[in-house]
Design an enzyme around this catalytic site. Structure first.
Site, PDB file in Angstrom:
ATOM      1  N   ASP A 405       0.859  -1.189   0.000  1.00 41.69           N
ATOM      2  CA  ASP A 405       0.000   0.000   0.000  1.00 41.69           C
ATOM      3  C   ASP A 405       0.900   1.245   0.000  1.00 41.69           C
ATOM      4  O   ASP A 405       2.112   1.141   0.169  1.00 41.69           O
ATOM      5  CB  ASP A 405      -0.881  -0.057   1.268  1.00 41.69           C
ATOM      6  CG  ASP A 405      -1.885   1.070   1.329  1.00 41.69           C
ATOM      7  OD1 ASP A 405      -2.260   1.593   0.264  1.00 41.69           O
ATOM      8  OD2 ASP A 405      -2.284   1.435   2.453  1.00 41.69           O
ATOM      9  N   GLU A 408       2.614   4.921  -4.047  1.00 38.16           N
ATOM     10  CA  GLU A 408       2.585   5.850  -5.224  1.00 38.16           C
ATOM     11  C   GLU A 408       3.922   6.537  -5.443  1.00 38.16           C
ATOM     12  O   GLU A 408       4.212   6.853  -6.608  1.00 38.16           O
ATOM     13  CB  GLU A 408       1.464   6.862  -5.030  1.00 38.16           C
ATOM     14  CG  GLU A 408       0.059   6.274  -5.158  1.00 38.16           C
ATOM     15  CD  GLU A 408      -0.315   5.350  -4.011  1.00 38.16           C
ATOM     16  OE1 GLU A 408       0.145   5.619  -2.889  1.00 38.16           O
ATOM     17  OE2 GLU A 408      -1.019   4.362  -4.254  1.00 38.16           O
ATOM     18  N   ASP A 483      -8.859   3.745  -2.138  1.00 38.42           N
ATOM     19  CA  ASP A 483      -9.805   4.180  -1.099  1.00 38.42           C
ATOM     20  C   ASP A 483     -11.084   4.760  -1.681  1.00 38.42           C
ATOM     21  O   ASP A 483     -11.270   5.977  -1.747  1.00 38.42           O
ATOM     22  CB  ASP A 483      -9.134   5.205  -0.186  1.00 38.42           C
ATOM     23  CG  ASP A 483      -7.964   4.600   0.572  1.00 38.42           C
ATOM     24  OD1 ASP A 483      -7.881   3.359   0.628  1.00 38.42           O
ATOM     25  OD2 ASP A 483      -7.144   5.369   1.087  1.00 38.42           O
TER      26      ASP A 483
HETATM   27  C1  GLC Z   1      -4.611   3.288   2.911  1.00 36.98           C
HETATM   28  C2  GLC Z   1      -5.086   2.082   2.107  1.00 36.98           C
HETATM   29  C3  GLC Z   1      -6.122   1.337   2.880  1.00 36.98           C
HETATM   30  C4  GLC Z   1      -5.550   0.940   4.230  1.00 36.98           C
HETATM   31  C5  GLC Z   1      -5.046   2.159   4.999  1.00 36.98           C
HETATM   32  C6  GLC Z   1      -4.341   1.799   6.311  1.00 36.98           C
HETATM   33  O1  GLC Z   1      -5.615   4.207   3.052  1.00 36.98           O
HETATM   34  O2  GLC Z   1      -5.535   2.441   0.840  1.00 36.98           O
HETATM   35  O3  GLC Z   1      -6.552   0.215   2.164  1.00 36.98           O
HETATM   36  O4  GLC Z   1      -6.501   0.269   4.997  1.00 36.98           O
HETATM   37  O5  GLC Z   1      -4.142   2.880   4.190  1.00 36.98           O
HETATM   38  O6  GLC Z   1      -3.265   0.964   6.089  1.00 36.98           O
END
Ligand code: GLC
Length: 797
Positions: A405, A408, A483
């Site tokens: 995650d 980017e 998200d």
């Molecule tokens: C980001 C991710 C999400 C995750 C969060 C906490 O917002 O996109 O899926 O739950 O981080 O790790």
């Protein structure tokens, strides 16, 4: 109309007269008087690379997107010329290069114009006038439509819109937000029923304009790098997508369990919560294969550590979950907490693995753990190190998949939400700034993660999920769309995004079912599950701040609907796995927009809601509250309504009933759909029978069923089972031939044919030339059990 001289005054440069033409095997170099070089390579009869260098120079040829094994060997071409053009001819295309401008026209062998430059290649080199920009202008024709471009949250047809590719952390993005997480600079054009594709392989911030600035022009440009694009000719969209996917790489098969249902939340902790969650799935008999641990499993959000208060013995817990059929997947982010006592930080520092600013200091940015340093995943040595970090967590503790995650890369509380442009990267020995490496950072992280998980989970298969991706990421990882929000509009977006990702080479994608931000109503959750079970990656995820989002969080009615649809997905597992097999071997998207399915039908060009799951199930989600059904377009052909087997002619719009427990679903006549029994998780049961739903048709249809050991690599040595079926239906007769290949012996011995829509009463049954008694028929003459290795079954009325 803008003319070249006006643009020249604004700092644009254009190629002028060709002064030299040089051919090296299947590559031709055209050089102009003002030192523009066009390198044209014939990779396949219908796949041509166009690459432009200025000042007579082409850069070192390197790309993260291209699967280097994809095209090898010599391709035949002829080079001729006439007064105005140099002409390159392949078995499928004629490419004309104008002698005074380097402008190109691409025609098929019948002389139809497929694609042509408008202004063509132009570039700016002056820093005062915007720096180094490379741009391509193409003429767009009336009625031409455009598709592709990764995860853009817009209608499938891109015409009239403009986009930027710059991977961006986009919490609660909306319809038309641009850019978001992924950068896939590939689009498909459909002109007069013929499809072509363009992949602009440039990792800088790329821009695409589909007739927004000028109604008859599409263009693409980047503030750096080369004008380097691949042209794919169809004429079928399926060939365009398959060739693009072949060029940028096809994934290996994932473990079958990863096509099961998965449950996630930010966050399930401590251990007792995780165990209770798992137990509830089993108690309520809702199938589930994967449970995800979000950032709270770590010690202070330090990657590769465990919070021992919440998870005192992760190995034991994961083992116990595994014994009950659950695989554990954990999140790993790129930001490494700056903490002198933290071993990962220490190793990165000692080995000089972290990204640095142009003037020397480390790139420091805030993410979940506070101030972080960031590994330079574009350095192969760093990737090796990163892969090695999975030894304990995967190899010893037993984690089965890793979720990448914030790659980017996302940085909190700074303008632009990412690294500054000046950050330096290795780019596999082609040092550059973040302007060039930004869009590939996430993919290189997922790649390093994949190498690690693959190594330590061996002999099983790895699963990686990523949020950010550049073209080619599909070789290493699955993905989710980031998200999203629990709104009806987001359900529409989810449907478009997954179809678009499938067209863009990245089929193994899903959305946060139910929405990540905010809380869905039970009705929205049910409608989202009904869509989500048809997406290649099927996971519920939500931010825990907004309330519960487990299948039982919305009352019994919704629990029952959710269970029924998840069960349906489990019965479709052999069908889904066969879809993945076709994707992984031929680059065929797992789900297909209607325009892909039938590009000859102009109605499909403008549809966005309906899609084909696999090859023969047409699905159209309900996207509005309080619906009892909806209007939709049924593609041409004859279809069976999945719910009542009624037969209906397509090629028209119609109203379809769909109460809260239904989604409009139609099966193409002639389809053979393999089904397994419902299981609570993959391999819960030994499969003792393969059911084939056979949808009768007058005519012929081919289909296949792929199976193997569900995990491991034996399938690469031929230990798979591929059943090819040819169905032939006539008035009063049905014949199914089976041709099997591969050496895998499936656990079941019988195949049960479930005959749907047979237009006659069976009076004789012949299997492999032996006549059978009619009383082998079951279920009112609709079911027939056969030995799994039958070669031909013939039924006569
Ligand atoms: C980001 C991710 C999400 C995750 C969060 C906490 O917002 O996109 O899926 O739950 O981080 O790790």
């Amino acid at each position: 109309m803008i003319i070249n001289s006006e643009l020249e005054q604004r700092g644009n440069q254009f190629p002028n007269d060709i002064k030299e033409v040089r051919q090296e095997v299947d590559t031709i170099y055209f050089t102009t008087l003002n030192e523009v070089v066009l390198q044209l390579t014939v990779l396949r009869d219908s796949v041509i690379r166009f690459r432009y260098g200025t000042r007579g120079i082409l850069e070192d040829d390197f790309s993260y997107a291209i699967d280097t094994d994809s095209y090898t060997g010599y391709n035949h071409l002829e080079l001729t010329e006439n007064k105005n053009y140099h002409i390159v001819t392949t078995a499928k295309l004629i490419i004309k290069i104008e002698k005074i401008s380097l402008q190109t026209k691409i025609l098929d062998k019948e002389g139809h114009l497929i694609n042509e430059d408008e202004i063509g290649f132009h570039y700016e080199e002056s820093f005062t006038l915007g720096g180094n920009i490379v741009k391509m202008g193409k003429r767009a024709h009336p009625g031409e439509t455009f598709f592709g471009l990764g995860d853009k949250p817009v209608h499938l047809n891109l015409r009239g819109k403009k986009f930027t590719n710059w991977a961006t952390d986009s919490y609660a993005f909306g319809k038309d937000t641009d850019p978001i997480y992924k950068s896939v600079p590939f689009y498909i054009g459909l002109k007069e029923k013929k499809a072509y594709g363009i992949f602009f392989d440039n990792s800088f911030k790329t821009n695409f304009d589909f007739c927004q600035e000028r109604l008859d022009v599409t263009s693409f440009w980047a503030p750096g790098g080369e004008m380097n694009y691949y042209f794919f000719y169809g004429p079928s969209m399926s060939d365009v997508v398959a060739n693009y996917t072949h060029l940028t790489g096809k994934p290996d098969l994932p473990p079958l369990w990863s096509l099961g249902f998965q449950q996630c939340k930010w966050s399930y902790f401590p251990e007792s919560t995780v165990k209770a969650l798992a137990q509830k799935f089993r108690d309520l008999r809702i199938p589930c294969d994967g449970i995800y641990l979000d950032i709270d499993y770590m010690e202070g959000f330090r990657c590769f550590t465990w919070n021992k208060e919440y998870f005192p013995d992760p190995k034991r817990m994961i083992g116990e979950l595994e014994a009950d059929g659950f695989k554990t997947i954990v999140i790993i982010d790129p930001g490494i907490k700056i903490d002198p006592d933290y071993w990962v930080y220490q190793e990165g520092l000692e080995n000089d693995y972290f990204c640095k600013r142009a003037d020397g200091p480390y790139m420091v940015g805030k993410v979940w753990p506070g101030e972080c340093a960031f590994p330079d995943f574009t350095n192969p040595e760093v990737r090796d190190w990163w892969a090695g970090l999975f030894k304990d967590i995967v190899g010893d503790i037993g984690v089965r998949g890793v979720w990448n995650d914030m790659n980017e890369p996302a940085v909190m509380e700074v303008p632009g939400k990412t690294f500054p442009d000046d950050v330096r990267h290795d780019y596999d020995g082609h040092p550059c700034s973040h302007r060039k490496a930004h869009n590939v950072y996430g993919t290189q992280m997922a790649r390093a993660t994949y190498e690690g998980v693959k190594k330590y989970v061996y002999p099983k298969r790895p699963l990686v999920i990523t949020r950010s991706a550049y073209s080619g990421a599909q070789r290493y990882t699955s993905s989710w769309t980031g998200d999203n929000v629990a709104t009806w509009e987001h359900l529409w977006i989810a449907n478009n995004q997954v179809q678009r990702m499938c067209l863009s080479g990245m089929s193994f994608t899903g959305t946060d079912i139910g929405g990540f931000a905010e809380q869905p109503t039970g009705e929205l959750f049910a409608r989202w599950i009904q869509l989500g079970v048809f997406h290649p990656f099927c996971r519920v995820h939500s931010s825990g701040h907004h309330g519960d989002q487990e299948p039982w969080a919305f009352g019994d009615e919704i629990t029952n609907i959710t269970r029924a649809f998840i069960e349906m997905r489990y019965t479709f597992l052999p069908y889904l796995y066969t879809m993945f097999y076709e994707y992984s071997t031929k680059g065929i998207p797992m789900i297909k927009p209607l325009v892909y399915y039938d590009q000859e039908d102009p109605h499909t060009n403008y549809r966005t809601d309906e899609f084909i799951f696999g090859n023969c199930i047409l699905v159209c989600p309900i996207l509005e509250p309080n619906s009892k059904g909806r209007r939709m377009y049924l593609a041409r052909g004859t279809w069976y309504n999945f719910w009542d087997n009624s037969v209906i002619e397509g090629g028209r719009e119609l109203w379809v009933d769909a109460d809260l427990d239904r989604i409009p679903m139609f099966v193409k006549e002639g389809a053979i759909i393999p089904r397994y029994p419902v299981q609570q998780y993959v391999e819960e049961k030994v499969i003792t029978e393969l059911k084939l739903d056979v949808y009768f048709k007058i005519g012929k249809e081919a289909s296949q069923v792929y199976e193997d050991g569900n995990d491991g690599y034996d399938y690469k040595k031929g230990r798979y089972s591929l059943r090819n079926f040819n169905l032939t239906g006539k008035e009063g007769e049905l014949t199914i031939q089976q041709h099997k290949s591969g050496t895998y012996d499936t656990s079941y011995d019988t195949i049960k044919l479930n005959l749907i829509g047979l237009s006659f009463e069976i009076k004789s049954i012949t299997v492999d030339n032996v006549e059978y008694d009619l009383n082998i028929l079951e279920n009112d003459g609709k079911c027939l059990k056969l030995s799994k290795n039958f070669a031909v079954v013939n039924l006569m009325g």
